[in-house]
Design a protein around this motif. Structure first.
Motif, PDB file in Angstrom:
ATOM      1  N   MET A 294      -7.697  -2.296  -3.484  1.00  0.00           N
ATOM      2  CA  MET A 294      -6.281  -1.941  -3.362  1.00  0.00           C
ATOM      3  C   MET A 294      -5.451  -2.783  -4.317  1.00  0.00           C
ATOM      4  N   VAL A 295      -4.403  -2.202  -4.793  1.00  0.00           N
ATOM      5  CA  VAL A 295      -3.513  -2.953  -5.675  1.00  0.00           C
ATOM      6  C   VAL A 295      -2.831  -4.045  -4.870  1.00  0.00           C
ATOM      7  N   GLY A 296      -2.581  -5.138  -5.490  1.00  0.00           N
ATOM      8  CA  GLY A 296      -1.956  -6.258  -4.779  1.00  0.00           C
ATOM      9  C   GLY A 296      -0.541  -5.938  -4.351  1.00  0.00           C
ATOM     10  N   ILE A 297       0.036  -6.852  -3.641  1.00  0.00           N
ATOM     11  CA  ILE A 297       1.424  -6.687  -3.241  1.00  0.00           C
ATOM     12  C   ILE A 297       2.270  -6.616  -4.510  1.00  0.00           C
ATOM     13  N   PRO A 298       3.192  -5.667  -4.559  1.00  0.00           N
ATOM     14  CA  PRO A 298       3.988  -5.546  -5.782  1.00  0.00           C
ATOM     15  C   PRO A 298       4.741  -6.837  -6.089  1.00  0.00           C
ATOM     16  N   THR A 299       4.994  -6.970  -7.383  1.00  0.00           N
ATOM     17  CA  THR A 299       5.612  -8.217  -7.832  1.00  0.00           C
ATOM     18  C   THR A 299       6.907  -8.534  -7.130  1.00  0.00           C
ATOM     19  N   VAL A 300       7.639  -7.488  -6.782  1.00  0.00           N
ATOM     20  CA  VAL A 300       8.964  -7.744  -6.249  1.00  0.00           C
ATOM     21  C   VAL A 300       8.886  -8.623  -5.006  1.00  0.00           C
ATOM     22  N   VAL A 301       7.818  -8.400  -4.233  1.00  0.00           N
ATOM     23  CA  VAL A 301       7.683  -9.210  -3.032  1.00  0.00           C
ATOM     24  C   VAL A 301       7.381 -10.654  -3.411  1.00  0.00           C
TER      25      VAL A 301
ATOM     26  N   ALA B  90       7.902 -12.144  -6.265  1.00  0.00           N
ATOM     27  CA  ALA B  90       8.944 -12.808  -7.023  1.00  0.00           C
ATOM     28  C   ALA B  90      10.052 -13.303  -6.116  1.00  0.00           C
ATOM     29  N   ARG B  91      10.239 -12.598  -4.987  1.00  0.00           N
ATOM     30  CA  ARG B  91      11.409 -12.976  -4.225  1.00  0.00           C
ATOM     31  C   ARG B  91      11.083 -13.728  -2.950  1.00  0.00           C
ATOM     32  N   ARG B  92       9.862 -14.180  -2.848  1.00  0.00           N
ATOM     33  CA  ARG B  92       9.535 -15.025  -1.731  1.00  0.00           C
ATOM     34  C   ARG B  92      10.158 -16.383  -1.939  1.00  0.00           C
ATOM     35  N   ARG B  93      11.377 -16.378  -2.424  1.00  0.00           N
ATOM     36  CA  ARG B  93      12.025 -17.628  -2.754  1.00  0.00           C
ATOM     37  C   ARG B  93      12.919 -17.921  -1.573  1.00  0.00           C
ATOM     38  N   SER B  94      12.319 -18.014  -0.385  1.00  0.00           N
ATOM     39  CA  SER B  94      13.167 -18.043   0.788  1.00  0.00           C
ATOM     40  C   SER B  94      13.701 -19.428   1.037  1.00  0.00           C
TER      41      SER B  94
ATOM     42  N   GLY C 295       7.757  -3.271 -13.027  1.00  0.00           N
ATOM     43  CA  GLY C 295       7.324  -4.234 -12.020  1.00  0.00           C
ATOM     44  C   GLY C 295       6.534  -5.383 -12.620  1.00  0.00           C
TER      45      GLY C 295
ATOM     46  N   GLY D  68      10.530 -11.299 -11.384  1.00  0.00           N
ATOM     47  CA  GLY D  68      11.840 -11.072 -10.780  1.00  0.00           C
ATOM     48  C   GLY D  68      13.017 -11.515 -11.622  1.00  0.00           C
TER      49      GLY D  68
ATOM     50  N   ALA E  41      10.944  -8.847   1.927  1.00  0.00           N
ATOM     51  CA  ALA E  41      11.477  -9.262   0.629  1.00  0.00           C
ATOM     52  C   ALA E  41      12.986  -9.086   0.579  1.00  0.00           C
TER      53      ALA E  41
ATOM     54  N   GLN F 135      15.455 -11.477   2.111  1.00  0.00           N
ATOM     55  CA  GLN F 135      15.513 -12.739   1.370  1.00  0.00           C
ATOM     56  C   GLN F 135      16.199 -12.585   0.028  1.00  0.00           C
TER      57      GLN F 135
ATOM     58  N   VAL G 286      17.441 -13.945  -5.781  1.00  0.00           N
ATOM     59  CA  VAL G 286      17.402 -14.074  -7.240  1.00  0.00           C
ATOM     60  C   VAL G 286      18.487 -13.238  -7.919  1.00  0.00           C
TER      61      VAL G 286
ATOM     62  N   ASN H 116      20.459 -15.872   2.171  1.00  0.00           N
ATOM     63  CA  ASN H 116      19.580 -16.873   1.591  1.00  0.00           C
ATOM     64  C   ASN H 116      20.339 -17.808   0.660  1.00  0.00           C
TER      65      ASN H 116
END
Lengths: 457, 312
Positions: A1-8, A10-14, B131, B135, B242, B245, B248, B268
């Motif tokens: 399976m393809v990995g989690i898309p980048t957007v997730v 990239a924004r795990r900047r919680s 994609g 980000g 996502a 949060q 960015v 955030n």
């Protein structure tokens, strides 16, 4: 399976990440990674770390100030410095404060000297934070010689002064003056205005006779610092370490607001930031006058990337008074500051560095782009600028304006520019009038002041 | 004729699969499995669980480490910036999630329906391309796209009545702008995933549906969509996590617009402001916890509604 898309990813900047950093810092404290340097009550009015006159000092500068560090190294080859470049806290990033607070939590790591491009750092750096010693060393209790301090231009150290004590040295001044294009003014047969009222009348005339030409701009976050401050609008009167008076319903605020409203409607003072491509595209060769800080000269007018005004056209006039007021006051937009850390293990070298970069001709006259805050250097700097033959008029008005900055507008922790940008700019762009927005502005300043722990009078 | 999903086939299919699983060697817990999962577990512990626990500790204590009860929560909820931030994030989430679900499924179905192999492959590549930008850099790209004086689509922006960057980033437009940016960067990856999920649907079922006289639209609505439910729920949960949060995009836009877009636009960012602007880590932790609880509740809705943990 393809990995989690980048957007997730990239924004795990919680904020949890932020908490993680905090956790790391806390762990450092818990594991006893603190600097362990014993502090003694120093001779300069603050507790000192154990001094080591041979140690290397760390200096934080922004990109533009790297030249200052280089000039120091050249002039003082015996003093070892380590230069770290950061953003200078520009554009409200506040990285200076952020980083120092993390060092406070870790109990070590502070740089010895820091440059900041902002004026609201002394407000926090002079205060204890979370039970920790204030970051900024107090400078007027013996660390910096009295003679040096007294040679700064009158009022230049105001942003550095908290409760009557000086906590930083000013690098450059950013007093607002009236820039104008002498060639265009002569061509159109206009006389320079001598009051704000005449300035407004001239704007209305320009709109009729030469549409497309402008006499100022009000699209930047420092609009209140150029127009409101110069009108003695009491929107930012810091009366104590944690108290501020905000009164935007005064005649002084209304007259400046109404001037801006009138000139925006007729297109002579557009709400466009001077640092946008749009501004350069629409107004190159069309700027008749422009009230603004001293640094506009190099940043906007004499800059090939910006308006690129040819030599021999740009003139400068002293700040305008309002009718019936005997003397003009002006505002100020930034102007950098140098801080010495109270945690420094080599105060002597740190002081030597801070004094050099703010006062030495090798940097302030030979290299620095802005108007020096140190009066003797400023004189030589002005002479040097005049000898370049770029300007169409003498630069005396800049010197005059340097000590005319109105002291009823203070330097709190929070940024007035940020408040204006987020509350006023979108509304003004949307067509609302500044006079009508004054109560909104008042509320926004009060809110911002309160969350920063200020008592609003 | 009415078309019922061939449920009998489904059950046979599923039970058949279950039987084969039982008849085979029971999946033993081999040590290698632990090795595979160990690194993830370690990282999750170090950067997920421990910080969360630390945040909980911070949220209920004050700056001196004493117990503060709910004081921090009261402080942040009564902050004048809190509710606007909640509203901003909610609006953004609603626009983005709806757009994501509708367009991703639609585009995946279209790509899947293409007969020509090369067209489907190249389209998937094109979708995925945005994609591939991380980000922050994709937001930087958008800064140019949104500025009518520099944008490649400036004509379109001017048609919509925007002549300057500041007009484009008026507060009312921001949720939609952030949703568009997020969609542009994130949708491609999900289209590829949905495409894979569509490939997983047995051709026998589709064949049977066609023989029963279903057209492409009916197949999509009555067979493919119900069988994608789990994947759509998965996409929902991930995107929600996502999306709450949001940081960015507004942060960069704030710096690029010199503060016209506020630096406390999203929750955030507000947490960030608390921690690093006001030196109030406890308040920041309280906001993080509120976010966590809301995200967990919403995820729970998605998981239960989407049957994400149902065994086949």
């Amino acid at each position: 399976m393809v990995g989690i898309p980048t957007v997730v990813r990239a924004r795990r900047r919680s904020a949890l990440t932020a908490a993680a950093f905090g956790a790391a810092a806390a762990l450092l404290i818990l594991t006893g990674c603190s600097n362990g340097g014993s502090t003694t009550n120093g001779s300069y009015g603050f507790p000192e770390a154990k001094q080591d006159p041979a140690s290397t000092i760390t200096v934080w500068v922004d990109a533009d100030r790297q030249a200052a560090a280089k000039a120091f190294e050249k002039a003082n080859p015996d003093t070892k410095i380590k230069v770290v470049t950061y953003d200078g806290s520009a554009n409200g990033s506040n990285s200076f404060k952020t980083k120092m607070q993390l060092f406070d939590r870790a109990g070590s790591g502070w740089p010895d000297v820091v440059f900041s491009s902002q004026n609201n750092d002394a407000a926090w750096a002079s205060q204890k934070s979370g039970g920790k010693q204030a970051f900024a060393a107090v400078l007027d209790k013996g660390l910096v010689p009295k003679d040096t301090l007294s040679n700064f231009t009158e009022g230049a150290l105001n942003p550095c002064t908290v409760s009557g004590e000086v906590y930083c040295l000013r690098n450059d001044l950013a007093q607002a003056v009236l820039w104008y294009n002498k060639s265009l003014m002569d061509k159109f047969g206009y006389a320079l205005p001598t009051t704000w009222e005449e300035y407004q009348a001239l704007g209305e005339k320009v709109a009729k006779e030469h549409p497309g030409y402008i006499i100022g701009s009000a699209g930047d976050a420092w609009t209140p610092e150029v127009f409101m401050w110069a009108s003695k609008c009491q929107a930012n009167d810091v009366t104590g370490v944690k108290s501020v008076t905000v009164k935007t319903d005064s005649t002084e605020c209304k007259r400046a607001g109404s001037l801006l409203d009138t000139l925006r409607k007729d297109g002579t003072v557009p709400v466009v930031s001077v640092f946008t491509p749009e501004f350069v595209k629409n107004y190159s060769g069309k700027v008749l006058m422009m009230p603004g800080p001293a640094w506009y000269a190099g940043a906007i007018f004499n800059n090939p990337q910006s308006l690129n005004v040819p030599a021999g056209q740009l003139g400068v006039a002293a700040p305008l008074p309002w009718k019936g007021e005997d003397s003009a006051v002006t505002g100020n937009v930034g102007g950098g500051t140098w801080f010495i850390s109270s945690h420094s293990k080599n105060l002597k070298a740190a002081e030597q560095f801070a004094q050099f970069v703010t006062t030495a001709d090798d940097y302030q006259v030979a290299v620095a782009p802005g108007y020096p805050a140190y009066a003797p250097a400023a004189e030589k700097w002005i002479a040097k600028q005049e000898s370049s033959n770029y300007f169409a008029t003498p630069l005396k008005p800049i010197v005059t304006a340097a000590s005319q900055v109105w002291d009823g507008w203070g330097y709190p922790i929070f940024s007035q520019e940020a408040v204006w940008a987020k509350t006023m700019t979108p509304a003004i762009t949307g067509g609302q009038s500044i006079v009508d927005l004054l109560p909104t502005w008042q509320q926004a300043i009060e809110n911002q002041a309160k969350v920063n722990g200020y008592k609003v009078n | 004729m009415t078309l019922a999903p061939p449920s009998d086939r489904l059950t046979v299919d599923a039970s058949g699969r279950r039987r084969s699983a039982r008849s085979g060697r029971a999946p033993g817990r081999t040590p290698i499995g632990y090795v595979f999962v160990s690194l993830y577990a370690l990282l999750a512990l170090a950067f997920g669980i421990i910080p969360t626990l630390y945040a909980i500790l911070l949220a209920f204590t004050n700056a001196d480490g004493g117990f503060a009860g709910f004081n921090n929560f009261v402080t942040v909820v009564t902050d004048f910036r809190f509710w606007p931030a909640v509203l901003h994030v909610t609006l953004y989430l609603v626009i983005w999630l709806i757009a994501l679900v509708i367009f991703v499924v639609l585009l995946a179905l279209l790509v899947h329906g293409l007969r020509a192999r090369w067209a489907s492959t190249s389209l998937r590549f094109v979708y995925y391309l945005p994609g591939a930008l991380a980000g922050a850099s994709s937001v930087l790209l958008w800064l140019f796209v949104l500025d009518p004086t520099a944008s490649p689509v400036s004509g379109l922006l001017r048609l919509m009545g925007f002549n300057s960057f500041v007009q484009v980033i008026q507060p009312g437009n921001l949720p939609a702008i952030f949703a568009i940016i997020a969609f542009w960067t994130g949708a491609g990856g999900w289209i590829v995933i949905m495409y894979g999920a569509l490939n997983n649907i047995s051709t026998d079922i589709l064949e049977a549906a066609r023989i029963d006289g279903a057209n492409a639209v009916q197949i999509a609505i009555r067979i493919q969509l119900p069988m994608l439910r789990k994947w759509i729920a998965y996409m929902g949960v991930m995107s929600l996590a996502a999306g709450t949060q949001l940081f960015v995009e507004p942060q960069l836009l704030s710096q690029a617009s010199n503060g016209v877009v506020p630096n406390d636009y999203s929750l955030n960012q507000l947490a960030y402001q608390y921690a690093f602007e006001q030196n109030d880590f406890n308040g920041a932790a309280a906001i993080s916890l509120i976010l966590l609880i809301v995200a967990l509740l919403l995820s729970w809705v998605f998981v239960t509604r989407g049957g994400l943990f149902e065994r086949e």
